[in-house]
Design an enzyme around this catalytic site. Structure first.
Site, PDB file in Angstrom:
ATOM      1  N   CYS A 244       0.827  -1.189   0.000  1.00  0.00           N
ATOM      2  CA  CYS A 244       0.000   0.000   0.000  1.00  0.00           C
ATOM      3  C   CYS A 244       0.870   1.250   0.000  1.00  0.00           C
ATOM      4  CB  CYS A 244      -0.892   0.004   1.252  1.00  0.00           C
ATOM      5  SG  CYS A 244      -1.885  -1.505   1.445  1.00  0.00           S
TER       6      CYS A 244
ATOM      7  N   LEU B 130      -3.450  -1.753  -1.841  1.00  0.00           N
ATOM      8  CA  LEU B 130      -3.308  -2.816  -2.821  1.00  0.00           C
ATOM      9  C   LEU B 130      -3.754  -4.098  -2.133  1.00  0.00           C
ATOM     10  CD1 LEU B 130      -2.235  -3.855  -5.600  1.00  0.00           C
ATOM     11  CD2 LEU B 130      -0.037  -4.245  -4.455  1.00  0.00           C
TER      12      LEU B 130
ATOM     13  N   VAL C 182      -4.105  -7.721  -1.103  1.00  0.00           N
ATOM     14  CA  VAL C 182      -3.371  -8.978  -1.182  1.00  0.00           C
ATOM     15  C   VAL C 182      -3.990 -10.016  -0.248  1.00  0.00           C
ATOM     16  CG1 VAL C 182      -1.132 -10.083  -0.760  1.00  0.00           C
ATOM     17  CG2 VAL C 182      -1.207  -7.843  -1.850  1.00  0.00           C
TER      18      VAL C 182
ATOM     19  N   GLY D   8       2.777  -3.035   3.836  1.00  0.00           N
ATOM     20  CA  GLY D   8       3.667  -4.170   4.038  1.00  0.00           C
ATOM     21  C   GLY D   8       2.954  -5.497   4.078  1.00  0.00           C
TER      22      GLY D   8
ATOM     23  N   LEU E 167      10.322 -14.217 -10.091  1.00  0.00           N
ATOM     24  CA  LEU E 167      11.196 -13.726 -11.140  1.00  0.00           C
ATOM     25  C   LEU E 167      12.336 -14.723 -11.277  1.00  0.00           C
ATOM     26  CD1 LEU E 167      11.298  -9.955 -10.108  1.00  0.00           C
ATOM     27  CD2 LEU E 167       9.556 -11.203 -11.402  1.00  0.00           C
TER      28      LEU E 167
ATOM     29  N   SER F 186      11.328 -12.495  -5.431  1.00  0.00           N
ATOM     30  CA  SER F 186      12.550 -12.179  -6.154  1.00  0.00           C
ATOM     31  C   SER F 186      13.766 -12.727  -5.418  1.00  0.00           C
ATOM     32  CB  SER F 186      12.669 -10.655  -6.305  1.00  0.00           C
ATOM     33  OG  SER F 186      13.956 -10.279  -6.726  1.00  0.00           O
ATOM     34  N   GLY F 187      14.851 -12.945  -6.160  1.00  0.00           N
ATOM     35  CA  GLY F 187      16.101 -13.430  -5.566  1.00  0.00           C
ATOM     36  C   GLY F 187      17.028 -12.330  -5.109  1.00  0.00           C
TER      37      GLY F 187
END
EC number: 6.3.5.4
Length: 617
Positions: free
Chosen positions: A2, A55, A57, A82, A267, A380-381
């Site tokens: 958010c 947002l 989730v 978060g 990703l 992601s890494g």
């Protein structure tokens, strides 16, 4: 994820002008609409005004914000950006203490954790977060940011007023905060950029709450303090025990971060780090009858123009193919062309409110826009190289011998393009060296360590608190500009805290780069991927890209009103553009060479112009 924003003042009663203050909160929140496109809300108390953009989730209905709860006649209001990865554990503990929950959201868990534990609530959190709570009992605004700064939180104090927000643009909507930059801000831009000194907002008298810090704002003013820091401890585990503990912590972090009520993906570059995340995620989802979606990035015609180097020894595509076959993911290959890459430079500045990592930013901005067409959450890494010692500079003797930031050892290329007058006014070298020395002085060490191990600690600490933070900042801003939430399991604080104390001999076991990570993941990855040499985020080598940058830059130089003229040596820059293409002189990290310098200067000019930045020297 958010966006949050707000302002507090204990000399004002905001309820007396509710319409005016609600309108201001709405304006601040509106600047963050891309971070939270799904819902918005405002909250007005006597001394605090909050704005939130959401947002969705987790718990679409129950997680609306600002979230307000009452306890013993006192009101508590939360705005939060978060994700908590230990929501169930915290909720269960609070239930045992008598708390009753109305939703399944982590937002309510966080708010009730504050109501129960006060400022110490942060000690219970495993996740990525930046939040603010209005506490009517204590008459204070409490704010906190996650341990490694995955989620941003900027603030400014103007008189008796505290103004804060997820992004700088939200602060600029408040009438007391203006985009002013002084010579120290220019030292940040030209000496350290696109990195930033921890806690520095670049603009004059604007700051960022540092990772692992919390803040209390009340009638006595603003009090800021760390609630968590890296700690130096003696490592007593054997190598075999270290491998097992690393595996347990990492795999647990990845699995925890798969929680979502909306589509999730990873990703996948075919490199070690993203492959570990994707392999664990694919297995966990497969156990629930689901197939993992994965994405990889490249540039149009890159197979034709790719140039192997010590920094970037191989293309991603062959290794992506190996991994997708091994884990059975639904994979999408995304490509960016030169036009999108160059036009994205401007969007990247708008996302960050500052010049950034040039095409490294603009390409990610483009790719995230494509990912958002199908997904809202991705893993992601990022951060593995900082904590496992993967970058070449971890093994560079010059880095050990040079008192400078490993990713930016020299300022020569930066200074080449600056005007002589600006160089006389800016304490560039001194400023950069001072920030370096301050970080070295803060490095947690053991008294018994010899000079070599002490220096290894310093390099590790610099990478975690500077370079990793820069990449996390980039990741948050480019993803959230598209309403896409990114999660970074390698930044789990339990894992990083453990690895900070693992000796280099284990991380580089038997002279193998990132051997510890490879051994922890050996049974889940193909040998070809385990043996692949490190290759960073892809970059384009297309000659038309560099020509496009030069065209844009020449247009800027031909405009005598362009604001960058105050700062650069136009003749020196023209001479550089007329010289032979140079990808072999990185001035920041591994990827930002001379073409990226052109892109950075384009971004600086656009930033000065668009934000109407007032330069005060």
């Amino acid at each position: 994820m958010c966006g949050i924003a707000g302002f507090c003042d204990f000399k004002e009663d905001f309820r007396l002008a509710q319409h005016k203050n609600k309108a201001l909160a709405e304006k601040m929140g509106a600047t963050l609409r891309y971070r939270g496109p799904d819902a918005s809300g405002e909250y007005i108390a006597e001394h605090a005004v909050f704005a939130h953009r959401r947002l969705i989730v987790i718990d679409p209905v129950g997680g609306l914000q600002p979230m307000i709860r009452m306890q013993d006649g006192c009101e508590y209001a939360l705005i939060y950006n978060g994700e908590l990865y230990n929501t169930d554990e915290i909720r269960n503990g609070l239930k045992k203490l008598g708390h009753v929950f109305d939703t399944t959201s982590d937002t309510e868990v966080l708010l009730r954790a504050y109501m129960q534990y006060g400022e110490q609530c942060v000690d219970y959190l495993n996740g990525i977060f930046a939040f603010a709570v209005w506490d009517s009992l204590k008459q204070q605004c409490f704010m906190a940011r996650d341990r490694f700064g995955v989620k941003p939180l900027f603030y400014a104090v103007r008189g008796s007023t505290l103004v804060f927000g997820s992004e700088l643009k939200a602060l600029f909507e408040h009438p007391s905060v203006k985009p002013v930059i002084d010579r120290y801000g220019l030292c940040e831009i030209f000496g350290l950029g696109p990195a930033r000194t921890p806690g520095c907002g670049v603009y004059k008298d604007i700051y960022e709450l540092m990772p692992g810090y919390s803040a209390q704002f009340n009638a006595e003013g603003l009090k800021i303090a760390p609630y968590w820091q890296l700690t130096a401890r003696e490592h007593t585990d054997s190598y075999a025990q270290t491998v097992e503990t690393t595996r347990s912590l990492l795999f647990d972090a990845i699995k925890r971060q798969l929680v979502s009520d909306v589509p999730i993906c990873t990703l996948l570059s075919g490199g070690l780090d993203s492959s570990v995340v994707s392999a664990v995620a694919a297995k966990a989802l497969g156990e629930n009858g689901k197939t993992l979606d994965t994405y990889s990035f490249d540039f149009v015609d890159n197979e034709r123009y790719f140039r192997a180097s010590s920094f970037q020894p191989s293309e991603d595509r062959p290794f992506v193919d190996i991994m997708t076959k091994a884990i059975g993911s639904n994979h999408r290959y995304l490509e960016c062309d030169n036009d999108d890459l160059i036009s994205g430079l401007y969007g990247a500045v708008l996302a960050k409110d500052l010049p950034g990592m040039a095409d490294v930013d603009s390409s990610l901005l483009y790719f995230c826009r494509r990912i958002k067409e199908n997904h809202t959450v991705c893993l992601s890494g990022e951060c593995a190289d900082e904590v496992f010692g993967g970058y070449p500079w971890f093994r560079d003797q010059e880095v050990y011998d040079t008192p400078a930031f490993p990713w930016s050892k020299k300022l020569d290329l930066r200074k080449e393009v600056l005007s002589c007058e600006l160089l006389r006014k800016l304490p560039l070298e001194d400023y950069v060296h001072e920030q370096y020395q301050k970080s070295i002085a803060r490095t947690p060490k053991l008294d018994c360590e010899d000079a070599l191990h002490s220096r290894q600690r310093e390099i590790s600490y610099l990478n975690i608190t500077w370079f990793m933070t820069t990449l996390l900042d980039r990741k948050d801003r480019m993803t959230m500009a598209n309403g896409l939430e990114v999660r970074v399991p390698f930044a789990d604080h339990r894992l990083v805290d453990y690895l900070y104390n693992v000796p280099w001999e284990f991380k580089y076991h038997e002279q193998e780069v990132k051997a510890l990570l490879k051994d922890a993941a050996r049974d889940i990855l193909p040998e070809e991927v385990l043996g692949r040499k490190k290759s960073p985020y892809p970059k384009t080598y297309h000659p038309e890209y560099e020509q496009g940058l030069k065209y844009e830059l020449r247009l800027i130089l031909s405009d005598r009103y362009a604001p960058i003229h105050r700062l650069i040596n136009a003749d020196a820059l023209k001479a550089l553009m007329n010289s032979e293409s140079d990808y072999g002189r990185p001035w920041f990290g591994q990827l930002m060479a001379v073409p990226q310098m052109y892109a950075y200067l384009i971004e600086i000019n656009f930033w000065l112009e668009h934000y109407g930045v007032d330069i005060v020297l």
